[in-house]
Every structure is written in structure tokens, then in C-alpha cells.
Design an enzyme around this catalytic site. Structure first.
Site, PDB file in Angstrom:
ATOM      1  N   SER A 151       0.876  -1.056   0.227  1.00 15.87           N
ATOM      2  CA  SER A 151      -0.105  -0.083   0.074  1.00 15.87           C
ATOM      3  C   SER A 151       0.742   1.291  -0.103  1.00 15.87           C
ATOM      4  O   SER A 151       1.991   1.334   0.519  1.00 15.87           O
ATOM      5  CB  SER A 151      -0.844   0.122   1.233  1.00 15.87           C
ATOM      6  OG  SER A 151      -1.574   1.301   1.349  1.00 15.87           O
ATOM      7  N   TYR A 197      -1.850  -0.829  10.904  1.00 18.62           N
ATOM      8  CA  TYR A 197      -2.117  -1.481   9.443  1.00 18.62           C
ATOM      9  C   TYR A 197      -0.929  -0.968   8.624  1.00 18.62           C
ATOM     10  O   TYR A 197      -0.485  -2.007   7.903  1.00 18.62           O
ATOM     11  CB  TYR A 197      -3.628  -0.952   8.982  1.00 18.62           C
ATOM     12  CG  TYR A 197      -3.505  -1.148   7.418  1.00 18.62           C
ATOM     13  CD1 TYR A 197      -3.515  -0.092   6.466  1.00 18.62           C
ATOM     14  CD2 TYR A 197      -3.978  -2.416   6.863  1.00 18.62           C
ATOM     15  CE1 TYR A 197      -3.518  -0.279   5.054  1.00 18.62           C
ATOM     16  CE2 TYR A 197      -3.839  -2.582   5.356  1.00 18.62           C
ATOM     17  CZ  TYR A 197      -3.682  -1.650   4.511  1.00 18.62           C
ATOM     18  OH  TYR A 197      -3.572  -1.707   3.291  1.00 18.62           O
ATOM     19  N   LYS A 206       2.331  -3.477   6.861  1.00 16.66           N
ATOM     20  CA  LYS A 206       2.728  -3.622   5.243  1.00 16.66           C
ATOM     21  C   LYS A 206       4.202  -3.334   5.142  1.00 16.66           C
ATOM     22  O   LYS A 206       4.939  -4.030   4.498  1.00 16.66           O
ATOM     23  CB  LYS A 206       1.908  -2.439   4.529  1.00 16.66           C
ATOM     24  CG  LYS A 206       0.585  -2.635   4.292  1.00 16.66           C
ATOM     25  CD  LYS A 206       0.181  -4.114   3.611  1.00 16.66           C
ATOM     26  CE  LYS A 206      -1.305  -4.373   3.355  1.00 16.66           C
ATOM     27  NZ  LYS A 206      -1.531  -5.631   2.784  1.00 16.66           N
ATOM     28  N   ASN A 223     -13.649   3.924   3.736  1.00 14.18           N
ATOM     29  CA  ASN A 223     -13.008   4.634   2.631  1.00 14.18           C
ATOM     30  C   ASN A 223     -14.008   5.402   1.944  1.00 14.18           C
ATOM     31  O   ASN A 223     -15.382   5.103   2.024  1.00 14.18           O
ATOM     32  CB  ASN A 223     -12.363   3.450   1.720  1.00 14.18           C
ATOM     33  CG  ASN A 223     -11.387   2.862   2.121  1.00 14.18           C
ATOM     34  OD1 ASN A 223     -11.150   1.644   1.984  1.00 14.18           O
ATOM     35  ND2 ASN A 223     -10.249   3.329   3.029  1.00 14.18           N
TER      36      ASN A 223
HETATM   37  C1  WQD Z   1      -9.820   9.078   0.845  1.00 14.64           C
HETATM   38  C2  WQD Z   1      -9.718  10.616   1.319  1.00 14.64           C
HETATM   39  C3  WQD Z   1     -10.232  11.141   3.627  1.00 14.64           C
HETATM   40  C4  WQD Z   1     -14.012   9.225   4.063  1.00 14.64           C
HETATM   41  C5  WQD Z   1      -6.872   4.244   2.967  1.00 14.64           C
HETATM   42  C6  WQD Z   1      -5.766   3.300   3.568  1.00 14.64           C
HETATM   43  C7  WQD Z   1      -4.808   3.002   2.479  1.00 14.64           C
HETATM   44  C8  WQD Z   1      -5.455   2.250   1.417  1.00 14.64           C
HETATM   45  C9  WQD Z   1      -6.771   3.250   0.650  1.00 14.64           C
HETATM   46  C10 WQD Z   1      -5.434  -0.081   1.611  1.00 14.64           C
HETATM   47  C11 WQD Z   1      -9.267  11.033   2.539  1.00 14.64           C
HETATM   48  C12 WQD Z   1     -11.310  11.555   2.871  1.00 14.64           C
HETATM   49  C13 WQD Z   1     -12.892   9.639   3.523  1.00 14.64           C
HETATM   50  C14 WQD Z   1     -15.192  10.026   4.335  1.00 14.64           C
HETATM   51  C15 WQD Z   1     -13.801  11.926   3.556  1.00 14.64           C
HETATM   52  N1  WQD Z   1      -6.132   1.144   1.753  1.00 14.64           N
HETATM   53  N2  WQD Z   1     -12.663  10.947   3.455  1.00 14.64           N
HETATM   54  N3  WQD Z   1     -14.864  11.453   4.159  1.00 14.64           N
HETATM   55  O1  WQD Z   1      -7.347   7.256   3.790  1.00 14.64           O
HETATM   56  O2  WQD Z   1      -6.318   7.483   1.574  1.00 14.64           O
HETATM   57  O3  WQD Z   1      -6.281   5.335   2.405  1.00 14.64           O
HETATM   58  O4  WQD Z   1      -7.534   3.363   1.940  1.00 14.64           O
HETATM   59  O5  WQD Z   1      -4.570  -0.443   0.921  1.00 14.64           O
HETATM   60  O6  WQD Z   1      -3.803   2.068   2.874  1.00 14.64           O
HETATM   61  O7  WQD Z   1      -5.059   4.147   4.521  1.00 14.64           O
HETATM   62  O8  WQD Z   1      -8.345   6.284   1.791  1.00 14.64           O
HETATM   63  O9  WQD Z   1     -10.914   6.425   1.319  1.00 14.64           O
HETATM   64  O10 WQD Z   1     -10.333   6.503   3.542  1.00 14.64           O
HETATM   65  O11 WQD Z   1     -10.030   8.593   2.356  1.00 14.64           O
HETATM   66  O12 WQD Z   1     -13.422  13.180   3.436  1.00 14.64           O
HETATM   67  O13 WQD Z   1     -16.012   9.737   4.927  1.00 14.64           O
HETATM   68  O14 WQD Z   1     -11.371  10.943   1.538  1.00 14.64           O
HETATM   69  O15 WQD Z   1      -9.955  12.356   4.445  1.00 14.64           O
HETATM   70  O16 WQD Z   1      -8.849  12.470   2.259  1.00 14.64           O
HETATM   71  P1  WQD Z   1      -7.102   6.910   2.426  1.00 14.64           P
HETATM   72  P2  WQD Z   1     -10.104   6.845   2.233  1.00 14.64           P
END
Ligand code: WQD
Length: 355
Positions: free
Chosen positions: A129, A154, A158, A203
């Protein structure tokens, strides 16, 4: 079918795993899925069969943290290569229960490595990741960037896993390719497989689609005060089918034994950064709907902005993300609608009176 074409996919009923199994079958591989179904459903196997015109993987329900069961799996099925997806992946859960993540994600990896080596299966593709980069100093981030302190247990599993694999390669004849995913989203065009969060998703994309379908009233935009063009965080969203195809390219490279290096790492992204508002706007525009959200404080641990330098994977794997942001948001929405229809039909079949 030569035994060179038998691939064990751990976690193969999961989001990226299931899409990868579809791509492997389409390329003529025999696929075995080992999965404990802790974050997926058995019906995914049948969906893979339908998509693959009746060809289906062999499915084995098991816990890869069970060392003996994992050794027996390899002894019995003798795969030529392994793609190891199986791991717990909820950032928030890993913060509140770190030992669960270290035990599950590391034990299962150690058992898979040991099982593979016990039968001379030396080709392994690992699901990593972009979280290992933390907040990169330079963007786009390439594979040689310094790894930062992981934002969560998590993410740390990795990093630890990549260290374990690199050390194993040094000491054995294993060949490993570690694929660092950025933000996989979307679904297969059939809408028969997709992201299937068991419980509340964390996510952005599944949260957006659940608000759009009415499963959730609204969602939060976590912060609009970042140092980015529109104040919201920037990510490199990539269609899950493009991610899946990269795994086939990685298996082919390991088969070809063409790499002088025996431990290689590749970024899987589009190379394009999209903000949260940018994703919201694309989803509303392509799917002709309005999303209900509110602006709230930043989410602790969030990286401000990250997107991939994909030139290494483009050149070495001869792979490049092809699907557009429009295809990502359209397929994610089609999948959510298909899921909702299936859930409702199952509810009505159970004889509940629908309100
Ligand atoms: C994306 C953006 C949030 C939810 C994670 C893991 C990473 C990978 C992908 C596995 C961010 C914003 C989110 C919400 C929001 N997983 N958001 N409101 O955090 O980039 O990565 O998932 O491999 O390892 O860390 O993904 O989809 O959670 O967030 O504003 O209700 O959307 O702040 O900027 P992230 P995400």
C-alpha cells in the site's frame, strides 16, 4: 494446463482479490482461492464463475494464521505462484486493536512464505500500500522514496511485511514483487463483483455510494483547510480492474524470470491526484445526482496529498492504468445499485413485508 499456470490467490474473494482472479482466469490461469470470508462473501466465487463464462476458481475456506492448515494447502495443491492479498485492512480498527493486526497480517504472511517454500513455489506477489510512504516529501512519489513512520498499525504491517519478504529473498531463491496500491475504487463492468464492505465502510468511495443509494443519510468531508487547491485531501484513485491487471503483469514477470532483481516494488496508481471535492463533483456529474455531505474537522492520521509516479510499473511491467475517473465513479455507482437490488430481493424472498 502446465503447472506453471496454477496460481494460489489468498484473500481472493475480497475487493481487489476477486477482480484479480477474474483477470487471471481470462488469461488462462488455474486459480485456487484461500480465504476465511472474514471480510467477504462466498457468493463472490459464483459471481467470478458467471463473469468467467463458467470457469470457476477452486475455493478453500481457511484461516491462513493456521500454520499446519496452510502447509497442507500448499502440499495438496502445489501452486506455481502465490498472490497474497489476505490481510485485515481497516486503518481505524488497526489503531484500536493493533495486536489483532500484527498477529493476523504477519502470521498469515509467514505461513504463506513457509508453505510456498516447502513445495518449491518461489514466485510471490504481495499486496502492499502507498500508506508506507506516509506524507511524501516529493510528489509524485516514486518507489525509491524514503518510507515514513506508518500512520497506523495497518500501514506498519505492510512495511514489516515488505522487510520480511526482502530478507527472505536475500536468504532463499524466492522472487517477490510487492505492489503498492494507491486508492483502488470502482467495480467490474458486470456489476457482479465490487467493494463489499462487511460493516460500516471507512473508505470514501463506498461511503459516497451508500449515501447516494440512501443507506446513509450523509457523509463528512474531513477537512477543507489543507494546503491543496480546494482545501481537501488529494489522493491517486485507480480503477480496481487496472489494479487487478497489474497483478497478472507481475505474475508474468515472475514467470519470465526476466528480472535481475528478485525483490521488486511497483506503485499502482494513475499518476493523477484527485481531491475529495474533485471526487464528489465527478460522482455527481457522471451519475446525475446530488450527494448529501457536511464539512467537518480533519480525520486524524490523514495524509494531505499523495499521488504516484507510475513510470517504473509502466516501463518494467509494461502496465499502465487505462480507466478514467468517469469510469471509476460510474462503475462504483452501478455496483452499489446492483448490491442494493440483490439485498432487497433477498429481503423480500425472506418474506419480510417491505415498508
Ligand atoms: C480518502 C480521502 C479522507 C471518508 C486508505 C488506507 C490505504 C488504502 C486506501 C488499503 C481522504 C477522505 C474519507 C469520508 C472523507 N487502503 N474521506 N470522508 O485514507 O487515502 O487510504 O484506503 O490499502 O492504505 O489508508 O482512503 O478512502 O479512507 O480516504 O472526506 O467519509 O477521502 O480524508 O482524504 P485513504 P479513504
Amino acid at each position: 494446463m502446465s503447472d506453471k499456470r496454477k496460481i494460489l490467490v489468498t484473500g481472493g474473494t475480497g475487493f481487489i482479490g476477486s477482480h484479480t482472479v477474474v483477470e487471471l482466469i481470462s488469461k488462462g490461469y488455474d486459480v485456487i482461492i484461500a480465504d476465511d470470508l472474514s471480510n467477504s462473501r462466498l457468493e463472490v466465487v459464483d459471481a467470478i464463475r458467471v463473469i468467467s463464462n463458467g470457469i470457476q476458481p477452486l475455493f478453500i475456506k481457511m484461516d491462513l494464521c493456521d500454520r499446519n492448515a496452510t502447509l497442507e494447502l500448499f502440499q495438496k495443491h502445489k501452486p506455481h505462484a502465490v498472490i497474497h492479498f489476505a490481510a485485515k485492512k481497516l486503518v481505524g480498527e488497526s489503531v484500536s486493536n493493533p495486536l489483532l493486526y500484527y498477529r493476523n497480517n504477519i502470521d498469515s504472511l509467514l505461513n504463506v512464505i513457509e508453505g510456498a517454500m516447502s513445495i518449491g513455489c518461489y514466485d510471490l506477489v504481495f499486496s502492499s500500500s502507498c500508506t508506507v510512504y506516509g506524507q511524501p516529501d516529493v510528489l509524485p512519489v516514486n518507489e525509491f522514496a524514503p518510507l515514513k513512520k506508518a500512520e497506523s498499525p495497518y500501514g506498519n504491517t505492510k512495511k514489516i511485511a515488505e522487510d520480511i519478504l526482502a530478507d527472505t529473498v536475500q536468504a532463499t531463491t524466492m522472487k517477490v514483487i510487492s505492489l503498492r496500491y494507491f486508492n483502488p475504487v470502482g467495480a467490474h463492468h458486470s456489476a457482479l463483483i465490487g467493494e463489499y464492505p462487511q460493516g460500516a465502510p471507512a473508505n470514501l468511495m463506498p461511503i459516497i455510494t451508500q449515501v447516494a443509494i440512501g443507506k446513509r443519510e450523509s457523509f463528512s468531508v474531513f477537512g477543507t483547510d489543507y494546503n491543496t487547491p480546494d482545501g481537501t485531501c488529494v489522493r491517486d484513485y485507480i480503477h480496481v480492474v487496472d489494479v487487478a491487471k497489474a497483478h497478472v503483469a507481475a505474475i508474468e514477470r515472475l514467470h519470465s524470470a526476466g528480472s535481475p532483481e528478485r525483490f521488486e516494488v511497483f506503485n499502482l496508481g494513475t499518476g493523477i491526484g484527485i481531491s475529495v471535492f474533485g471526487m464528489i463533483n465527478a460522482f455527481e456529474r457522471v451519475n446525475a445526482l446530488k450527494l448529501n455531505y457536511k464539512i467537518t474537522d480533519r480525520r486524524p492520521g490523514d495524509v494531505e496529498q499523495v499521488w504516484a509516479d507510475t513510470s517504473l510499473a509502466n516501463k518494467v511491467l509494461n502496465w499502465k492504468a487505462e480507466k478514467s475517473l468517469d469510469e471509476m465513479v460510474a462503475s462504483a455507482w452501478a455496483w452499489e445499485k446492483a448490491l442494493d437490488k440483490k439485498t432487497n430481493s433477498q429481503t423480500s424472498e425472506k418474506g419480510f413485508v417491505k415498508s
